[in-house]
Design an enzyme around this catalytic site. Sequence first.
Site, PDB file in Angstrom:
ATOM      1  N   GLU A  28       0.871  -1.167   0.000  1.00 59.47           N
ATOM      2  CA  GLU A  28       0.000   0.000   0.000  1.00 59.47           C
ATOM      3  C   GLU A  28       0.921   1.234   0.000  1.00 59.47           C
ATOM      4  O   GLU A  28       1.599   1.504   0.991  1.00 59.47           O
ATOM      5  CB  GLU A  28      -0.899   0.027   1.240  1.00 59.47           C
ATOM      6  CG  GLU A  28      -1.971  -1.032   1.269  1.00 59.47           C
ATOM      7  CD  GLU A  28      -2.905  -0.885   2.467  1.00 59.47           C
ATOM      8  OE1 GLU A  28      -2.744   0.070   3.269  1.00 59.47           O
ATOM      9  OE2 GLU A  28      -3.790  -1.751   2.625  1.00 59.47           O
ATOM     10  N   GLN A  47      -2.514  16.887  -5.642  1.00 62.15           N
ATOM     11  CA  GLN A  47      -1.769  16.689  -6.892  1.00 62.15           C
ATOM     12  C   GLN A  47      -0.769  15.558  -6.719  1.00 62.15           C
ATOM     13  O   GLN A  47      -0.150  15.443  -5.657  1.00 62.15           O
ATOM     14  CB  GLN A  47      -1.039  18.005  -7.242  1.00 62.15           C
ATOM     15  CG  GLN A  47      -0.457  18.084  -8.647  1.00 62.15           C
ATOM     16  CD  GLN A  47       0.084  19.462  -8.974  1.00 62.15           C
ATOM     17  OE1 GLN A  47      -0.605  20.476  -8.789  1.00 62.15           O
ATOM     18  NE2 GLN A  47       1.319  19.497  -9.439  1.00 62.15           N
ATOM     19  N   HIS A  62      13.743  23.239  -3.451  1.00 66.39           N
ATOM     20  CA  HIS A  62      12.561  23.995  -3.857  1.00 66.39           C
ATOM     21  C   HIS A  62      11.532  24.119  -2.739  1.00 66.39           C
ATOM     22  O   HIS A  62      11.400  23.250  -1.874  1.00 66.39           O
ATOM     23  CB  HIS A  62      11.883  23.296  -5.046  1.00 66.39           C
ATOM     24  CG  HIS A  62      12.772  23.184  -6.240  1.00 66.39           C
ATOM     25  ND1 HIS A  62      12.546  22.277  -7.240  1.00 66.39           N
ATOM     26  CD2 HIS A  62      13.906  23.841  -6.589  1.00 66.39           C
ATOM     27  CE1 HIS A  62      13.495  22.388  -8.158  1.00 66.39           C
ATOM     28  NE2 HIS A  62      14.337  23.336  -7.794  1.00 66.39           N
ATOM     29  N   LYS A  72       4.722  17.665   1.011  1.00 64.21           N
ATOM     30  CA  LYS A  72       5.055  16.681  -0.024  1.00 64.21           C
ATOM     31  C   LYS A  72       5.328  15.330   0.625  1.00 64.21           C
ATOM     32  O   LYS A  72       6.101  15.238   1.577  1.00 64.21           O
ATOM     33  CB  LYS A  72       6.302  17.112  -0.805  1.00 64.21           C
ATOM     34  CG  LYS A  72       6.159  18.442  -1.530  1.00 64.21           C
ATOM     35  CD  LYS A  72       7.504  18.976  -2.007  1.00 64.21           C
ATOM     36  CE  LYS A  72       7.375  20.426  -2.434  1.00 64.21           C
ATOM     37  NZ  LYS A  72       8.683  21.044  -2.692  1.00 64.21           N
ATOM     38  N   HIS A 119      12.851  21.278  -0.331  1.00 63.85           N
ATOM     39  CA  HIS A 119      13.048  19.868  -0.699  1.00 63.85           C
ATOM     40  C   HIS A 119      13.922  19.762  -1.941  1.00 63.85           C
ATOM     41  O   HIS A 119      13.845  20.607  -2.845  1.00 63.85           O
ATOM     42  CB  HIS A 119      11.688  19.216  -0.976  1.00 63.85           C
ATOM     43  CG  HIS A 119      11.815  17.854  -1.560  1.00 63.85           C
ATOM     44  ND1 HIS A 119      11.454  17.571  -2.848  1.00 63.85           N
ATOM     45  CD2 HIS A 119      12.314  16.704  -1.045  1.00 63.85           C
ATOM     46  CE1 HIS A 119      11.705  16.299  -3.106  1.00 63.85           C
ATOM     47  NE2 HIS A 119      12.219  15.746  -2.011  1.00 63.85           N
ATOM     48  N   TYR A 132       5.509  11.869  -6.120  1.00 61.72           N
ATOM     49  CA  TYR A 132       5.143  12.547  -4.882  1.00 61.72           C
ATOM     50  C   TYR A 132       3.758  13.159  -4.956  1.00 61.72           C
ATOM     51  O   TYR A 132       3.284  13.502  -6.036  1.00 61.72           O
ATOM     52  CB  TYR A 132       6.181  13.602  -4.482  1.00 61.72           C
ATOM     53  CG  TYR A 132       6.562  14.614  -5.523  1.00 61.72           C
ATOM     54  CD1 TYR A 132       7.375  14.274  -6.603  1.00 61.72           C
ATOM     55  CD2 TYR A 132       6.152  15.940  -5.417  1.00 61.72           C
ATOM     56  CE1 TYR A 132       7.746  15.208  -7.549  1.00 61.72           C
ATOM     57  CE2 TYR A 132       6.528  16.874  -6.346  1.00 61.72           C
ATOM     58  CZ  TYR A 132       7.325  16.505  -7.411  1.00 61.72           C
ATOM     59  OH  TYR A 132       7.704  17.451  -8.353  1.00 61.72           O
ATOM     60  N   GLU A 143       6.987  30.102  -6.430  1.00 62.75           N
ATOM     61  CA  GLU A 143       8.129  29.197  -6.270  1.00 62.75           C
ATOM     62  C   GLU A 143       9.362  29.908  -5.720  1.00 62.75           C
ATOM     63  O   GLU A 143       9.645  31.063  -6.103  1.00 62.75           O
ATOM     64  CB  GLU A 143       8.499  28.574  -7.635  1.00 62.75           C
ATOM     65  CG  GLU A 143       7.713  27.329  -7.973  1.00 62.75           C
ATOM     66  CD  GLU A 143       8.375  26.538  -9.089  1.00 62.75           C
ATOM     67  OE1 GLU A 143       8.757  27.124 -10.109  1.00 62.75           O
ATOM     68  OE2 GLU A 143       8.539  25.317  -8.926  1.00 62.75           O
ATOM     69  N   ASP A 170      17.927  26.073 -10.933  1.00 60.36           N
ATOM     70  CA  ASP A 170      18.620  25.587  -9.726  1.00 60.36           C
ATOM     71  C   ASP A 170      20.062  26.057  -9.694  1.00 60.36           C
ATOM     72  O   ASP A 170      20.618  26.338  -8.632  1.00 60.36           O
ATOM     73  CB  ASP A 170      18.527  24.062  -9.653  1.00 60.36           C
ATOM     74  CG  ASP A 170      17.101  23.600  -9.383  1.00 60.36           C
ATOM     75  OD1 ASP A 170      16.839  22.386  -9.520  1.00 60.36           O
ATOM     76  OD2 ASP A 170      16.253  24.452  -9.058  1.00 60.36           O
TER      77      ASP A 170
HETATM   78  C1  LIG Z   1       6.692  21.127 -10.188  1.00 56.97           C
HETATM   79  C2  LIG Z   1       5.835  21.271 -11.404  1.00 56.97           C
HETATM   80  C3  LIG Z   1       6.398  21.589 -12.641  1.00 56.97           C
HETATM   81  N1  LIG Z   1       5.594  21.717 -13.737  1.00 56.97           N
HETATM   82  C4  LIG Z   1       6.220  22.033 -15.036  1.00 56.97           C
HETATM   83  C5  LIG Z   1       6.998  23.350 -15.047  1.00 56.97           C
HETATM   84  C6  LIG Z   1       8.146  23.072 -15.990  1.00 56.97           C
HETATM   85  O1  LIG Z   1       7.743  23.369 -17.355  1.00 56.97           O
HETATM   86  C7  LIG Z   1       8.393  21.582 -15.894  1.00 56.97           C
HETATM   87  C8  LIG Z   1       9.591  21.237 -15.013  1.00 56.97           C
HETATM   88  O2  LIG Z   1       9.438  21.961 -13.803  1.00 56.97           O
HETATM   89  P1  LIG Z   1      10.645  22.004 -12.768  1.00 56.97           P
HETATM   90  O3  LIG Z   1      11.945  22.145 -13.518  1.00 56.97           O
HETATM   91  O4  LIG Z   1      10.305  23.056 -11.732  1.00 56.97           O
HETATM   92  O5  LIG Z   1      10.586  20.554 -12.128  1.00 56.97           O
HETATM   93  P2  LIG Z   1      11.435  20.055 -10.849  1.00 56.97           P
HETATM   94  O6  LIG Z   1      12.795  20.695 -10.879  1.00 56.97           O
HETATM   95  O7  LIG Z   1      11.322  18.594 -10.850  1.00 56.97           O
HETATM   96  O8  LIG Z   1      10.634  20.672  -9.644  1.00 56.97           O
HETATM   97  C9  LIG Z   1      10.336  19.869  -8.508  1.00 56.97           C
HETATM   98  O9  LIG Z   1      11.550  19.678  -7.796  1.00 56.97           O
HETATM   99  C10 LIG Z   1      11.379  18.928  -6.584  1.00 56.97           C
HETATM  100  C11 LIG Z   1      12.708  18.823  -5.860  1.00 56.97           C
HETATM  101  C12 LIG Z   1      10.315  19.486  -5.712  1.00 56.97           C
HETATM  102  O10 LIG Z   1      10.434  19.572  -4.483  1.00 56.97           O
HETATM  103  C13 LIG Z   1       9.028  19.818  -6.386  1.00 56.97           C
HETATM  104  O11 LIG Z   1       8.166  20.543  -5.531  1.00 56.97           O
HETATM  105  C14 LIG Z   1       9.289  20.592  -7.672  1.00 56.97           C
HETATM  106  O12 LIG Z   1       9.762  21.898  -7.349  1.00 56.97           O
HETATM  107  O13 LIG Z   1       7.192  21.018 -15.299  1.00 56.97           O
HETATM  108  C15 LIG Z   1       4.212  21.543 -13.664  1.00 56.97           C
HETATM  109  O14 LIG Z   1       3.488  21.673 -14.674  1.00 56.97           O
HETATM  110  N2  LIG Z   1       3.639  21.242 -12.453  1.00 56.97           N
HETATM  111  C16 LIG Z   1       4.402  21.092 -11.313  1.00 56.97           C
HETATM  112  O15 LIG Z   1       3.836  20.788 -10.228  1.00 56.97           O
END
Ligand SMILES: Cc1cn([C@H]2C[C@H](O)[C@@H](COP(=O)(O)OP(=O)(O)O[C@H]3O[C@@H](C)C(=O)[C@@H](O)[C@H]3O)O2)c(=O)[nH]c1=O
Length: 182
Positions: A28, A47, A62, A72, A119, A132, A143, A170
């Site tokens: 589970e 989500q 982030h 998360k 995170h 997640y 953000e 980043d």
């Molecule tokens: C996080 C996220 C991104 N996106 C889109 C935005 C962008 O075009 C593409 C990639 O986004 P990012 O580069 O921000 O993805 P990423 O670097 O994987 O961002 C994630 O990192 C980890 C460590 C976390 O903790 C999360 O909360 C989130 O910030 O996806 C969404 O549509 N919904 C979402 O919830």
Amino acid sequence: MNVLKTAIESVLIFEPKLFGDARGFFMESFNQKIFDDAVGGHTAFVQDNHSRSAKGVLRGLHFQRAPHAQGKLVRCAAGAVFDVSVDIRRDSPTFGQWVGVELNAENQRQLWIPAGLAHGFLVLSESADFLYKTTDYYAPQAEGAVRWDDPDLAIAWPNVGMAPLLSGKDAAAPLLRDAVLG
Ligand SMILES: Cc1cn([C@H]2C[C@H](O)[C@@H](COP(=O)(O)OP(=O)(O)O[C@H]3O[C@@H](C)C(=O)[C@@H](O)[C@H]3O)O2)c(=O)[nH]c1=O
């Protein structure tokens, strides 16, 4: 489901029970009642996210600013990551402290990161599928990010034999003191 405390109060490690047999395993991956009992109250998720990354990718650190801060519940369904949560709550007694744990497809461990903390994770395996649940929706306008190698945090990222692969966002992240206190 075994629940472990960490050095940051309210950051919890969940160890699901895996039922193995000749076919493989069943577990589970989420149970609302068990989760609510562990965190001390009903927590609604809105989500589910899934990212796949190659070895050496580091995503983070982030967070989303209030009123869009996200709790998360994270896990690594395939491969292995070093997952880190950082307490960036200015009034917290553990402000600036971090917790790191390996999440992988073998232990199927999960980490609960309450809203208000930052995170990030570093991929240890050739590839990692990272799944997640979040307690609030994606809000890009809210953000925030903190440098993965902030010397004030001194996160002990494992050595994977290469420099981390970062997104442009980043790579340009500010230090904690500028991101949160500035
Ligand atoms: C996080 C996220 C991104 N996106 C889109 C935005 C962008 O075009 C593409 C990639 O986004 P990012 O580069 O921000 O993805 P990423 O670097 O994987 O961002 C994630 O990192 C980890 C460590 C976390 O903790 C999360 O909360 C989130 O910030 O996806 C969404 O549509 N919904 C979402 O919830």
